[in-house]
Design a protein around this motif. Structure first.
Motif, PDB file in Angstrom:
ATOM      1  N   MET A   1       5.357  -7.408   6.632  1.00  0.00           N
ATOM      2  CA  MET A   1       4.556  -6.728   5.615  1.00  0.00           C
ATOM      3  C   MET A   1       3.413  -7.641   5.185  1.00  0.00           C
ATOM      4  SD  MET A   1       6.302  -3.932   5.374  1.00  0.00           S
ATOM      5  CE  MET A   1       5.745  -3.156   3.880  1.00  0.00           C
ATOM      6  N   THR A   2       2.211  -7.107   5.110  1.00  0.00           N
ATOM      7  CA  THR A   2       1.055  -7.859   4.636  1.00  0.00           C
ATOM      8  C   THR A   2       0.871  -7.546   3.161  1.00  0.00           C
ATOM      9  OG1 THR A   2       0.039  -7.697   6.812  1.00  0.00           O
ATOM     10  CG2 THR A   2      -1.403  -8.289   4.991  1.00  0.00           C
ATOM     11  N   ILE A   3       0.788  -8.604   2.350  1.00  0.00           N
ATOM     12  CA  ILE A   3       0.705  -8.452   0.900  1.00  0.00           C
ATOM     13  C   ILE A   3      -0.503  -9.198   0.352  1.00  0.00           C
ATOM     14  CG2 ILE A   3       3.170  -8.046   0.579  1.00  0.00           C
ATOM     15  CD1 ILE A   3       3.474 -11.036  -0.061  1.00  0.00           C
ATOM     16  N   LYS A   4      -0.810  -8.940  -0.901  1.00  0.00           N
ATOM     17  CA  LYS A   4      -1.951  -9.585  -1.545  1.00  0.00           C
ATOM     18  C   LYS A   4      -1.549 -10.903  -2.210  1.00  0.00           C
ATOM     19  CE  LYS A   4      -5.714  -8.636  -4.752  1.00  0.00           C
ATOM     20  NZ  LYS A   4      -6.370  -7.611  -5.543  1.00  0.00           N
ATOM     21  N   ASP A   5      -0.451 -10.890  -2.973  1.00  0.00           N
ATOM     22  CA  ASP A   5      -0.071 -12.036  -3.788  1.00  0.00           C
ATOM     23  C   ASP A   5       1.414 -12.343  -3.603  1.00  0.00           C
ATOM     24  OD1 ASP A   5       0.983 -13.410  -6.267  1.00  0.00           O
ATOM     25  OD2 ASP A   5      -1.154 -13.386  -6.768  1.00  0.00           O
TER      26      ASP A   5
ATOM     27  N   LEU B   1      -9.325  -7.678   2.178  1.00  0.00           N
ATOM     28  CA  LEU B   1     -10.471  -6.842   1.847  1.00  0.00           C
ATOM     29  C   LEU B   1     -10.493  -6.658   0.336  1.00  0.00           C
ATOM     30  CD1 LEU B   1      -9.906  -4.141   4.613  1.00  0.00           C
ATOM     31  CD2 LEU B   1     -11.489  -6.078   4.687  1.00  0.00           C
ATOM     32  N   PRO B   2     -11.659  -6.664  -0.270  1.00  0.00           N
ATOM     33  CA  PRO B   2     -11.733  -6.503  -1.731  1.00  0.00           C
ATOM     34  C   PRO B   2     -11.046  -5.213  -2.189  1.00  0.00           C
ATOM     35  CG  PRO B   2     -13.890  -7.005  -0.803  1.00  0.00           C
ATOM     36  CD  PRO B   2     -12.966  -6.762   0.350  1.00  0.00           C
ATOM     37  N   ASP B   3     -10.215  -5.319  -3.200  1.00  0.00           N
ATOM     38  CA  ASP B   3      -9.529  -4.177  -3.813  1.00  0.00           C
ATOM     39  C   ASP B   3      -8.708  -3.345  -2.833  1.00  0.00           C
ATOM     40  OD1 ASP B   3     -10.633  -4.808  -6.358  1.00  0.00           O
ATOM     41  OD2 ASP B   3     -12.504  -3.835  -5.741  1.00  0.00           O
ATOM     42  N   ASP B   4      -8.258  -3.940  -1.722  1.00  0.00           N
ATOM     43  CA  ASP B   4      -7.484  -3.198  -0.741  1.00  0.00           C
ATOM     44  C   ASP B   4      -6.098  -2.901  -1.297  1.00  0.00           C
ATOM     45  OD1 ASP B   4      -7.064  -1.953   1.711  1.00  0.00           O
ATOM     46  OD2 ASP B   4      -6.267  -3.766   2.639  1.00  0.00           O
ATOM     47  N   ARG B   5      -5.605  -1.699  -1.019  1.00  0.00           N
ATOM     48  CA  ARG B   5      -4.266  -1.275  -1.421  1.00  0.00           C
ATOM     49  C   ARG B   5      -3.664  -0.477  -0.277  1.00  0.00           C
ATOM     50  NH1 ARG B   5      -1.840  -2.402  -6.038  1.00  0.00           N
ATOM     51  NH2 ARG B   5      -1.271  -0.296  -6.530  1.00  0.00           N
TER      52      ARG B   5
ATOM     53  N   ALA C   1      12.013   7.204  -5.482  1.00  0.00           N
ATOM     54  CA  ALA C   1      10.766   6.773  -4.843  1.00  0.00           C
ATOM     55  C   ALA C   1       9.969   5.935  -5.845  1.00  0.00           C
ATOM     56  CB  ALA C   1       9.945   7.979  -4.399  1.00  0.00           C
ATOM     57  N   PHE C   2       9.338   4.865  -5.342  1.00  0.00           N
ATOM     58  CA  PHE C   2       8.537   3.988  -6.196  1.00  0.00           C
ATOM     59  C   PHE C   2       7.623   3.173  -5.306  1.00  0.00           C
ATOM     60  CE2 PHE C   2      12.513   2.026  -5.072  1.00  0.00           C
ATOM     61  CZ  PHE C   2      12.256   0.680  -4.874  1.00  0.00           C
ATOM     62  N   ARG C   3       6.760   2.353  -5.901  1.00  0.00           N
ATOM     63  CA  ARG C   3       5.800   1.552  -5.133  1.00  0.00           C
ATOM     64  C   ARG C   3       5.878   0.092  -5.549  1.00  0.00           C
ATOM     65  NH1 ARG C   3       2.140   4.573  -2.254  1.00  0.00           N
ATOM     66  NH2 ARG C   3       2.374   6.799  -2.609  1.00  0.00           N
ATOM     67  N   ASP C   4       5.612  -0.779  -4.577  1.00  0.00           N
ATOM     68  CA  ASP C   4       5.600  -2.214  -4.861  1.00  0.00           C
ATOM     69  C   ASP C   4       4.230  -2.606  -5.412  1.00  0.00           C
ATOM     70  OD1 ASP C   4       3.816  -2.717  -2.736  1.00  0.00           O
ATOM     71  OD2 ASP C   4       5.196  -4.018  -1.654  1.00  0.00           O
ATOM     72  N   PRO C   5       4.009  -3.889  -5.730  1.00  0.00           N
ATOM     73  CA  PRO C   5       2.723  -4.304  -6.319  1.00  0.00           C
ATOM     74  C   PRO C   5       1.506  -4.050  -5.425  1.00  0.00           C
ATOM     75  CG  PRO C   5       4.378  -5.974  -6.722  1.00  0.00           C
ATOM     76  CD  PRO C   5       4.992  -4.978  -5.778  1.00  0.00           C
ATOM     77  N   ASP C   6       1.700  -3.896  -4.113  1.00  0.00           N
ATOM     78  CA  ASP C   6       0.590  -3.604  -3.203  1.00  0.00           C
ATOM     79  C   ASP C   6       0.479  -2.115  -2.897  1.00  0.00           C
ATOM     80  OD1 ASP C   6      -0.579  -6.255  -2.553  1.00  0.00           O
ATOM     81  OD2 ASP C   6       1.488  -6.655  -1.971  1.00  0.00           O
ATOM     82  N   ASN C   7       1.184  -1.297  -3.658  1.00  0.00           N
ATOM     83  CA  ASN C   7       1.165   0.161  -3.541  1.00  0.00           C
ATOM     84  C   ASN C   7       1.969   0.667  -2.343  1.00  0.00           C
ATOM     85  OD1 ASN C   7       0.259   2.497  -4.971  1.00  0.00           O
ATOM     86  ND2 ASN C   7      -1.062   2.974  -3.249  1.00  0.00           N
ATOM     87  N   ILE C   8       2.772  -0.184  -1.707  1.00  0.00           N
ATOM     88  CA  ILE C   8       3.595   0.255  -0.579  1.00  0.00           C
ATOM     89  C   ILE C   8       4.719   1.122  -1.128  1.00  0.00           C
ATOM     90  CG2 ILE C   8       5.132  -0.471   1.291  1.00  0.00           C
ATOM     91  CD1 ILE C   8       3.413  -3.089   1.393  1.00  0.00           C
TER      92      ILE C   8
END
Length: 124
Positions: A11-15, A56-60, A109-116
């Motif tokens: 999985m590719t994440i932001k933070d 990428l800037p603001d990528d989700r 159903a829910f989403r992680d911090p990267d909207n996954i």
């Protein structure tokens, strides 16, 4: 192709720190830290999390793009579904709580911090 199952997912994440808190502290997975990311094993499948090498800037995450739609984890009971739904709602995670799919299966159903998009799915 002959195979005995799925081996791993990356999985590719932001933070990394935010995702570690979500998957480790909130969801309770036993995380192993590695070089620049982390992983955990569930059902014999290793899920690795690494920060994007070219963010990428603001990528989700968006499940409407070609590729991954969502990850679904198996729930052991209705009680476990409700417990996770309550925990997510208390933590401020956007979820409708326990829902029923048209097959009759119950899930959260829910989403992680990267909207996954993630699911906690109770098999029939």
């Amino acid at each position: 192709m002959e195979t005995s199952g799925l081996n791993h997912i990356i999985m590719t994440i932001k933070d990394v720190k935010i995702s570690q808190a979500f998957y480790g502290d909130l969801l309770g997975f036993d995380l192993e830290k590695i070089a620049d990311g982390f992983f955990f094993v569930v059902g014999g499948v290793t899920i690795f999390f690494f920060p994007s090498s070219h963010p990428l800037p603001d990528d989700r995450f968006n499940e409407f793009r070609i590729g991954l739609d969502h990850l679904s984890f198996t729930a052991p009971s209705e009680t476990a579904l409700q417990s996770l739904a309550d925990k997510l709602q208390t933590a401020g995670v956007d979820t409708k709580g326990v829902e029923t799919y048209h097959t009759g299966n119950r899930y959260v159903a829910f989403r992680d911090p990267d909207n996954i998009q993630l699911e906690y799915w109770l098999p029939k």
